[in-house]
Structures are given as structure tokens and as C-alpha cells.
Design a protein around this motif. Structure first.
Motif, short mmCIF file in Angstrom:
data_model
loop_
_atom_site.label_atom_id
_atom_site.label_comp_id
_atom_site.label_asym_id
_atom_site.label_seq_id
_atom_site.Cartn_x
_atom_site.Cartn_y
_atom_site.Cartn_z
N GLU A 199 24.77 17.84 27.92
CA GLU A 199 25.10 18.78 26.85
C GLU A 199 26.09 19.85 27.28
O GLU A 199 26.74 20.47 26.44
CB GLU A 199 23.82 19.45 26.34
CG GLU A 199 22.81 18.50 25.73
CD GLU A 199 21.90 17.85 26.76
OE1 GLU A 199 20.96 17.17 26.36
OE2 GLU A 199 22.13 18.04 27.99
N GLY A 200 26.20 20.08 28.61
CA GLY A 200 27.13 21.08 29.12
C GLY A 200 26.46 22.14 29.95
O GLY A 200 25.23 22.17 30.11
N GLY A 201 27.27 23.04 30.52
CA GLY A 201 26.78 24.13 31.35
C GLY A 201 27.60 25.38 31.10
O GLY A 201 28.39 25.46 30.16
N ILE A 202 27.40 26.36 31.97
CA ILE A 202 28.09 27.65 31.85
C ILE A 202 29.01 27.86 33.05
O ILE A 202 28.63 27.61 34.20
CB ILE A 202 27.06 28.81 31.79
CG1 ILE A 202 26.20 28.72 30.54
CG2 ILE A 202 27.77 30.16 31.87
CD1 ILE A 202 26.94 28.98 29.25
N LEU A 203 30.21 28.31 32.80
CA LEU A 203 31.15 28.71 33.85
C LEU A 203 31.27 30.22 33.85
O LEU A 203 31.56 30.82 32.82
CB LEU A 203 32.54 28.10 33.61
CG LEU A 203 33.63 28.51 34.61
CD1 LEU A 203 33.36 27.91 35.99
CD2 LEU A 203 35.01 28.08 34.10
N TRP A 204 30.98 30.84 34.99
CA TRP A 204 31.16 32.29 35.12
C TRP A 204 32.17 32.58 36.22
O TRP A 204 32.39 31.76 37.11
CB TRP A 204 29.82 33.00 35.42
CG TRP A 204 28.99 32.38 36.50
CD1 TRP A 204 27.96 31.49 36.36
CD2 TRP A 204 29.14 32.58 37.91
NE1 TRP A 204 27.46 31.13 37.58
CE2 TRP A 204 28.15 31.79 38.56
CE3 TRP A 204 29.99 33.36 38.69
CZ2 TRP A 204 28.01 31.76 39.95
CZ3 TRP A 204 29.85 33.33 40.07
CH2 TRP A 204 28.87 32.54 40.68
#
Length: 459
Positions: free
Chosen positions: A347-352
Motif C-alpha cells: 500500500e506504500g510508506g512514508i518518506l521523511w
């Protein structure tokens, strides 16, 4: 690293728990990381604690564990509980690039504020940083490097009154995570506008993920230091199968063995992504849906614990079998012998991204922007990546790391080769294409957001 489309980013501050004395801390006090990459001890003197905790957990704890003593005559924080961002600060007059930089010249010195253990070090040396030494030899600019940022909120709280008054804060350069604090620094004109003509190496070598980012269009105020991914880590020896989906965090098969983050940044945003909602454009109705999903997960006793950053030891010990995680922490844990996997779920992830920026009141801004550009030289970026193990903003650094590996032997060669070949330091195109940014929240939205998500992990 490959390119990805950028979207609006954000963050909100919450009231996080601070579990200062868990067993992982005690076990980690004397264990260094690797032979070639001995982390400099934090100011508290607890050498090697980062090895067991993971870098971002250590960053939070290091500032809070530091015993008395003053910081600079400016800002920084060692408080255990980060205070909320003060309400209603006053903006400074806006500067154009031309009027800010007119007549500015090098002073020959730079005051640099960063997070602990977030730069390359000489093995076994407390304060030795090869990149900073090279910068001084190359430019003649001396550097006072201070590890005074243990979290964005408390650091900003310590600086805010000085910035609001238009006074220097004791730092010419600081590293701030994309999020609400950075957004407020920009909105209130507390950051110096960057002169593109002074950043030729950045624009030549920076990856597309950090050029013209949504949280700072046209890089008007920031350039990236390092980035990371929020995804899922798991122990395949315990789960008995691959973990591929966000829904695995809700599988009754793993009841009582799932770790979730206990914060108002990654927990809500990652859940939105998992539900097929882009955080960047999410609505209050979406937030309520995400909060309902998390409440059901808790009610079903799926969650073993809500972690701040202290999830690595429970994963290694088997208290949890799968958990929300940060990419660099898993790379570091595996380099120390763990057998964990990190995945960006389907489903995806987070890039910080942690970014370098210059306070508008900085006494030495030319020296600061000179270092910003210097950090984007391929050889320099490679050394930083070798020492930090998060996502470098300079993809060309990979080839240099491989050349460095050929020049050494044994464990050093193995570690450098692993760094160059790791998708946690150099993510694949497929992984980057599934990453999103945090939701930008104004103050009114943040109040609603916090009211929905904080009770999930605080009660």
C-alpha cells in the motif's frame, strides 16, 4: 536512489511518552557499533548506547539523558517532555534573496547544530568528524559542531523567543525534519532565503526526491541532510512468512505481537497510506476513518505496545514479531547481527527528510551555505552515508562507497559493500514510487488531528 513525485508534507507535535530506563538502554551503554564506525559518545557520556537503540531512538534519548550543564548561550533542549510549539508567535519581515545576501561575506567560522550521532566520525574518537575536518582544510572555515537537537519541538521552543525578537540563536546552520516545526519556521520568516547561485553542487548532484520538495518549493529555505522511510520491520523466523501488506499489522494471527508507533506523525500518516488514502490531501473524514481503524486494532488486542523509537529490542527479543519501523534502524540492527527484514508494504510508506537550514538571524550565513553546498560533493556525501546509514540525497555516492570498499579489507569492506548495496540507504525505484509525505496541518487542523489520534496510544 531514483526519483519520485513530491507531495505536500507535514507533521504535528504530540505528547510522547519518554521511557528512559528500559532494559535496552542499560544493555547498550557500553556496546559500540562497528569497528570502522564507532559513534561518538553523546554529551551525556553514554558511549555506544545507539548500538542497541537505533539511531532515531538514541537521538531522542541522548538529549534527555544528558546531565546538567548549560548548552550554548542560545537554544537547544534537554527536557524530558518536549513542550508543544508555542501558540501565536509573531512573524519577522520577509527578506528577498537579494536583500538578505547583499554585502554578506565569509566570516571563517560556522556554528552547526545537529542531532546526536548524525554525522561521520573517526573510529574511537569522541569529537572527530572527517567531513568537518575536510571542510575546514578545503575552505579555511572552522566549525563548532554541537549535538543539541534531541527533537524538533523542544529545540524550536528554546529558540522561538530569540527568533521572534530577531536575535541570533547561537547557530548558523541547523537540521530540522520536514514537518510542522519546519513549516512554521518558513511561514514566520525565521529562515534565511537561500541563494541558488551559492548552491551549484546541490543542484548538480541532488536526487530529484529532494529538489523542489513539496514542503519547501524551489528549495527556497532548505536542502536535505538525510532521509528515511517509515515501513514495516519483521522477524521472518517468528512470523513464518513474508510480510507484504499494511493489513498484516492487523492480522489476528499476530495478536499481541505487533508493534505500532505511539506518535501523531507516523502512526496516523502511515495508517492513511495503508487505507489507500494519500495523507497529503486527506480530509477530517479520512482522519476519522484512520482513527477508527486503529481503535479496532487496539480493541482486538493485536498491538503488543505503542513505541516511540524503542522497538528494535522488542523485535530482536521476540516480544513483537512485526512492527512499524524506520529504514535506517533496521539496517543498523542487521549490521550488528540481527536477522530482521524491512519492507515498504504494497500500500506504500512514508518518506521523511531532515533538512539543513539557516536561521535568518545567523551571524555567519555565508559560511553556512558554503557547507550546505560542500555536503553535496559526491565524495563528501559518500562519507556521510557510510557514517549515518540513512538515505543519502546524493545517489552518485554509491559508486564512491563501492570504491572505498575495494580499498579496505575484512569487516570494513563487508560493511561498506553492504551499505552501497542496501535498499535502505539507496532505495529502489519501486519503493520510492510507493512513498508519501506527511499531511500539512494548520493549527486548527492539528487540534482535531491530535484529539483523534493521541488517545489511541496514550490511554
Amino acid at each position: 536512489m531514483s526519483t519520485m513525485s513530491e507531495r505536500p508534507t507535514a507533521d504535528v507535535s504530540g505528547n510522547d511518552r519518554n521511557d528512559l530506563y528500559h532494559s535496552a538502554l542499560i544493555r547498550g551503554l557500553t556496546r559500540p557499533r562497528t569497528a570502522f564506525q564507532q559513534a561518538a559518545p553523546p554529551r551525556s557520556g553514554h558511549a555506544g548506547v545507539e548500538a542497541s537503540l537505533g539511531r532515531r531512538e538514541f537521538l531522542r534519548l541522548s538529549g534527555m539523558l544528558a546531565g546538567g550543564g548549560s548548552l550554548l548561550a542560545a537554544c537547544g533542549s534537554q527536557k524530558a517532555d518536549p513542550p508543544p510549539v508555542p501558540a501565536g508567535p509573531s512573524a519577522l519581515p520577509a527578506h528577498t534573496v537579494a536583500d538578505f545576501w547583499a554585502g554578506r561575506t565569509r566570516a571563517g567560522h560556522l556554528d552547526f547544530a545537529n542531532w546526536p550521532l548524525y554525522i561521520d566520525t573517526f573510529p574511537g574518537q569522541k569529537d572527530g568528524h572527517p567531513t568537518l575536518d575536510l571542510f575546514t582544510r578545503t575552505t579555511g572555515i572552522t566549525v563548532s559542531y554541537r549535538e543539541v537537537i534531541d527533537n524538533d519541538e523542544s529545540f524550536y521552543a528554546g529558540c522561538r523567543s530569540l527568533l521572534e525578537a530577531g536575535r541570533p540563536i547561537g547557530h548558523d546552520l541547523m537540521v530540522i525534519t520536514n514537518g510542522q516545526v519546519l513549516a512554521e519556521l518558513i511561514r514566520l520568516n525565521y529562515l534565511a532565503p537561500l541563494d541558488r547561485n551559492r548552491l551549484p553542487t546541490f543542484f548538480a548532484n541532488a536526487d530529484a526526491t529532494v529538489v523542489n520538495p513539496s514542503y519547501d518549493r524551489d528549495n527556497r529555505f532548505t536542502v536535505a541532510w538525510q532521509s528515511g522511510i517509515t515501513g514495516i520491520a519483521y522477524d521472518p523466523n517468528r512470523t513464518g512468512r513474508e510480510i507484504r501488506s499494511f493489513s498484516d499489522l492487523f492480522d489476528p494471527t499476530f495478536a499481541g505481537r505487533v508493534g505500532m508507533f505511539g506518535d501523531v506523525r507516523d502512526l496516523p500518516n502511515f495508517t492513511l497510506v495503508g487505507l489507500g488514502i494519500m495523507p497529503e490531501t486527506s480530509t477530517p473524514a479520512d482522519w476519522r476513518k484512520a482513527a477508527d481503524t486503529l481503535r479496532r486494532q487496539r480493541a482486538d488486542r493485536i498491538v503488543h505496545n505503542y513505541y516511540q523509537q524503542d522497538y528494535i529490542e522488542p523485535l530482536k527479543k521476540g516480544d513483537v514479531w512485526l512492527s512499524m519501523a524506520w529504514s535506517g534502524d533496521i539496517f543498523q540492527a542487521n549490521s550488528e547481527g540481527a536477522d530482521l527484514r524491512f519492507v515498504v508494504p504494497d500500500e506504500g510508506g512514508i518518506l521523511w527528510t531532515d533538512s539543513m537550514c539557516i536561521p535568518v538571524t545567523a551571524p555567519h550565513p555565508v559560511d553556512a551555505i558554503t557547507f550546505m553546498d560542500f555536503a553535496y560533493q559526491t565524495d563528501v556525501a559518500a562519507k556521510l552515508a557510510e557514517g549515518i546509514n540513512y538515505i543519502t540525497p546524493v545517489p552518485f555516492a554509491r559508486d564512491r562507497i563501492l570504491r572505498d570498499a575495494v580499498a579496505v579489507t575484512g569487516d570494513q569492506r563487508a560493511q561498506l559493500t553492504a551499505t552501497a548495496n542496501s535498499s535502505l540507504v539507496f532505495p529502489t525505484r519501486a519503493d520510492l514510487a510507493r512513498l508519501r509525505r506527511y499531511r500539512v496541518l494548520d493549527r486548527t487542523e492539528a487540534a482535531e488531528w491530535n484529539a483523534l489520534f493521541q488517545p489511541i496510544y496514550q490511554t
